[in-house]
Write an enzyme that holds these catalytic residues in place. Structure first.
Site, PDB file in Angstrom:
ATOM      1  N   THR A 154       0.866  -1.191   0.000  1.00  0.00           N
ATOM      2  CA  THR A 154       0.000   0.000   0.000  1.00  0.00           C
ATOM      3  C   THR A 154       0.899   1.236   0.000  1.00  0.00           C
ATOM      4  O   THR A 154       1.263   1.710  -1.058  1.00  0.00           O
ATOM      5  CB  THR A 154      -0.972  -0.009   1.196  1.00  0.00           C
ATOM      6  OG1 THR A 154      -0.258  -0.271   2.393  1.00  0.00           O
ATOM      7  CG2 THR A 154      -2.047  -1.060   1.010  1.00  0.00           C
ATOM      8  N   LYS A 180       4.018  -7.010   3.809  1.00  0.00           N
ATOM      9  CA  LYS A 180       3.795  -5.597   3.536  1.00  0.00           C
ATOM     10  C   LYS A 180       3.830  -4.893   4.878  1.00  0.00           C
ATOM     11  O   LYS A 180       3.380  -5.437   5.890  1.00  0.00           O
ATOM     12  CB  LYS A 180       2.494  -5.335   2.799  1.00  0.00           C
ATOM     13  CG  LYS A 180       1.261  -5.385   3.672  1.00  0.00           C
ATOM     14  CD  LYS A 180       0.138  -4.561   3.107  1.00  0.00           C
ATOM     15  CE  LYS A 180       0.503  -3.123   3.090  1.00  0.00           C
ATOM     16  NZ  LYS A 180       0.169  -2.343   4.287  1.00  0.00           N
ATOM     17  N   THR A 191      -2.494  -2.644   8.422  1.00  0.00           N
ATOM     18  CA  THR A 191      -1.084  -2.335   8.639  1.00  0.00           C
ATOM     19  C   THR A 191      -0.120  -3.379   8.119  1.00  0.00           C
ATOM     20  O   THR A 191       0.772  -3.100   7.350  1.00  0.00           O
ATOM     21  CB  THR A 191      -0.838  -2.151  10.141  1.00  0.00           C
ATOM     22  OG1 THR A 191      -1.810  -1.232  10.599  1.00  0.00           O
ATOM     23  CG2 THR A 191       0.537  -1.613  10.398  1.00  0.00           C
ATOM     24  N   GLU A 269       7.129   5.548   7.956  1.00  0.00           N
ATOM     25  CA  GLU A 269       7.005   6.819   7.252  1.00  0.00           C
ATOM     26  C   GLU A 269       7.869   7.883   7.916  1.00  0.00           C
ATOM     27  O   GLU A 269       7.768   8.109   9.116  1.00  0.00           O
ATOM     28  CB  GLU A 269       5.553   7.276   7.239  1.00  0.00           C
ATOM     29  CG  GLU A 269       4.747   6.483   6.244  1.00  0.00           C
ATOM     30  CD  GLU A 269       3.281   6.818   6.295  1.00  0.00           C
ATOM     31  OE1 GLU A 269       2.615   6.612   5.293  1.00  0.00           O
ATOM     32  OE2 GLU A 269       2.835   7.298   7.342  1.00  0.00           O
ATOM     33  N   ASN A 392       1.245  11.807   7.974  1.00  0.00           N
ATOM     34  CA  ASN A 392       0.007  11.237   8.498  1.00  0.00           C
ATOM     35  C   ASN A 392      -1.087  12.257   8.744  1.00  0.00           C
ATOM     36  O   ASN A 392      -2.266  11.942   8.671  1.00  0.00           O
ATOM     37  CB  ASN A 392       0.298  10.436   9.758  1.00  0.00           C
ATOM     38  CG  ASN A 392       0.886   9.091   9.404  1.00  0.00           C
ATOM     39  OD1 ASN A 392       0.185   8.240   8.896  1.00  0.00           O
ATOM     40  ND2 ASN A 392       2.184   8.944   9.594  1.00  0.00           N
ATOM     41  N   THR A 397      -5.853  14.266   2.716  1.00  0.00           N
ATOM     42  CA  THR A 397      -6.138  15.570   2.108  1.00  0.00           C
ATOM     43  C   THR A 397      -5.363  15.771   0.822  1.00  0.00           C
ATOM     44  O   THR A 397      -4.532  14.970   0.460  1.00  0.00           O
ATOM     45  CB  THR A 397      -5.810  16.716   3.085  1.00  0.00           C
ATOM     46  OG1 THR A 397      -4.470  16.560   3.542  1.00  0.00           O
ATOM     47  CG2 THR A 397      -6.753  16.691   4.247  1.00  0.00           C
TER      48      THR A 397
END
Lengths: 397, 397
Positions: A154, A180, A191, A269, A392, A397
């Site tokens: 993802t 993943k 997750t 991330e 995050n 957005t």
């Protein structure tokens, strides 16, 4: 992560079925076994469950622990989708079973992606026949499994694929693991997924071997403490190779799974450091693992690593609140190979050395000895950077 | 937070003793009672304990629950300082007791600041006599208590002082609460201190009343889940006013403590939103409070608020992993006054409305009904921004 084949008895393929937006990569993959082989799965502890968790449990209860195929989609978690979600997972499994000529309960359908949307069944059903045919023609080399690995990603920034071999009668045996990961925190994302395939004859039931492996690996990687509704790890063994020593199989499984976990942590991330938390001197391995997870989920220790700050007080304080036995007077704290607290005393003059470890290594170590026993555990995580919050906060957005 | 007096029977003062670097504000304060009054304290659950926690427990065991003075320093936690740390705390209490002519065990010394350094005893002992004299001359108005409040701050951006009154025989009764907060995560900081003073006759023992108050307030504010070694909350009651109804005292205590908690949450480092997590429909109040804390410590929900993202899936998923009964099919999730998930279905068209709530209000609400009972609890936290990571990563550099 380079050119890794599947163990004997397994084949794989991946494709773009149109579940993700175009240009975001593959989104549908299958792992197929030559026959139905023993498999076991562990699922998330979250009370909110993806539809596939319900269906996989039902299938594993019916199929006697024998699995012929696993089908995975990314881009849609099929979670918080009610009965229709379960029906869609069932239809996916049935489509695979029909093409393979096996009972539907021998197929495990698994989903990962955003919560609250339904699977686009038309696209999945349209893509499956060609995908399965491609997998059936896969020689089990590195290409098919890499396509599968890409299809389950993802927000991962790289595919996670690891392998280990073991000495077996009649030739080399192999464990190949695909995962993943988690990014740092993956909001409406399923997750973590992990698939451990092997041609080994397992030394115990698949359920037992999986539980033992997961307790020492996937249960020791933490990114933010938020379990997702879709977390799933599967062990699947063709049994085509008998190891010369059963412990070699355990070792290859642990080795493969550990390396996948490190990749998951490293792919956090915004992360700049893979952090191994070493806990020693615990009363039990469970205690050690619990303290390790407490330290590894502490925003306090994770921001310190991001700042290259050898802040031993944060490590000791996190260990102190874990709720397991610790003797603060006998405890020791280290960063890299530098002891910063021991016998109740800090060593501030050593902090520059520890700071260099954090600044110069991409894989760093935080350690604590609880001073009460002989047991230990390693836990993997990553640092917590401003980039991760930015990613995050802006997620949808 | 404006002009708040102390309850009858209490006096306060604060000063700069030289513990902090110059220009960082006051660092030594005293709260003095006209006589030794009933008091109770709750301390951190962390196994790493500041020296003052050891000494305060010893004093409260010896003094029959009667306290004459509390002396607080900021700038140094006196934690991980071994026996010398305890000796220093004892010398501080003795110095106050000598000046007041009371037994040392009626004095509670409390520290907050960085871990691993010793108290500068020469500076503290030099500053105490004038400080105590000043407090003894304090009329109990707003100036002395504000100086005290400033003296206990570490990285707080504003002093935290709240008050509530209740109807009593012979005139108005009062609760005045002083707290120091947490910033977002406060690494080597003694995270939270709270002092609740009142002139009420308590309806039960100070220990019982404090426990009840703390369970519904200070135990429900969370900034990052990291308890510190020095967390301390004290309740202290002169008993000079008898409320016309005992419940008025409980109400004034809860009101004062809740407002302090909201201030602590709102003062999170880098925070832009005070977040109230409302949990309803739980099987027990303890369950509701636990779910609230799980949601409030989830980086996932906190970054969503920072991004003004009405991400109901993160809230439901955090509730799902809390480990208490939840019926996902009957659960409801809301943000502000907008329901985003109910009866197993999301309402994506309502998300812009919820997004506006997050964007336009400084105090925002996240809610979840677990669908299994009638109990509820509110928990307070703040959003998690990139600024907060930056502040904490750079903490000691």
């Amino acid at each position: 992560m380079t050119h890794v084949p599947l163990p004997r008895g397994f084949r794989a393929a991946g494709t773009y079925a149109g579940i993700k937006k175009p240009g975001r990569g593959f989104d549908l993959g299958v792992l197929i076994a030559d026959e139905a082989y023993p498999a076991a799965a562990v699922f998330t502890q979250n009370a909110l469950l993806g539809a596939h968790v319900h269906l996989c449990r039902e299938h594993l209860a019916k199929n006697g622990g024998l699995v012929r195929a696993i089908v995975v989609n990314s881009g849609c978690a099929n979670c918080a989708t009610g009965q229709q979600g379960i029906d869609n997972a069932r239809r996916t499994a049935e489509a695979v079973a029909t093409r393979l000529g096996c009972p539907p309960e021998q197929v495990l359908p698994i989903s990962t992606g955003a919560i609250g949307a339904h699977l686009p069944m038309d696209k999945i059903l349209a893509a499956l026949p060609d995908l399965i045919d491609e997998a059936l023609q896969d020689p089990g080399g590195s290409e098919g499994v890499m396509d599968f690995t890409r299809a389950i990603m993802t927000t991962d920034t790289f595919p996670k694929l690891e392998s280990a071999t073991f000495e077996a009668r009649g030739g080399e045996g192999r464990v190949t693991g695909i995962a993943k990961g988690a990014g740092m925190i993956h909001p409406n994302m399923a997750t973590m997924l992990g698939f451990l395939t092997t041609d080994a004859e397992l030394p115990a039931s698949a359920v037992e071997v999986l539980r033992q492996t997961v307790d020492r690996t996937f249960h020791r990687v933490t990114v933010d403490g938020d379990t997702s509704p879709n977390d799933t790890v599967v062990l699947w063994a063709s049994g085509l190779r008998a190891a010369v020593d059963e412990e070699l199989v355990d070792g290859a499984l642990l080795d493969t799974a550990s390396r996948l976990c490190k990749q998951i942590a490293a792919d956090g991330e915004g992360a700049t450091r893979l952090v191994t938390v070493q806990v020693r001197g615990a009363a039990s391995e469970a205690d050690a693992s619990h303290v390790g997870r407490t330290i590894a989920t502490s925003p306090l220790t994770k921001t310190a690593v991001a700042g290259r700050d050898p802040n031993w007080g944060r490590i000791l304080s996190a260990a102190g609140r874990a709720g397991v036995p610790i003797d603060v007077a006998k405890a020791r704290v280290w960063i890299g190979s530098t002891t910063l607290y021991e016998d109740g005393r800090p060593f501030p003059d050593r902090e520059p050395e520890a700071s260099r470890h954090l600044a110069e290594e991409r894989e760093v170590t935080l350690g604590v000895d609880l001073g009460v026993g002989e047991e230990g555990a390693d836990v993997w995580t990553c640092d917590l950077t401003a980039d991760y919050v930015r990613i995050n906060a802006d997620y949808r957005t």
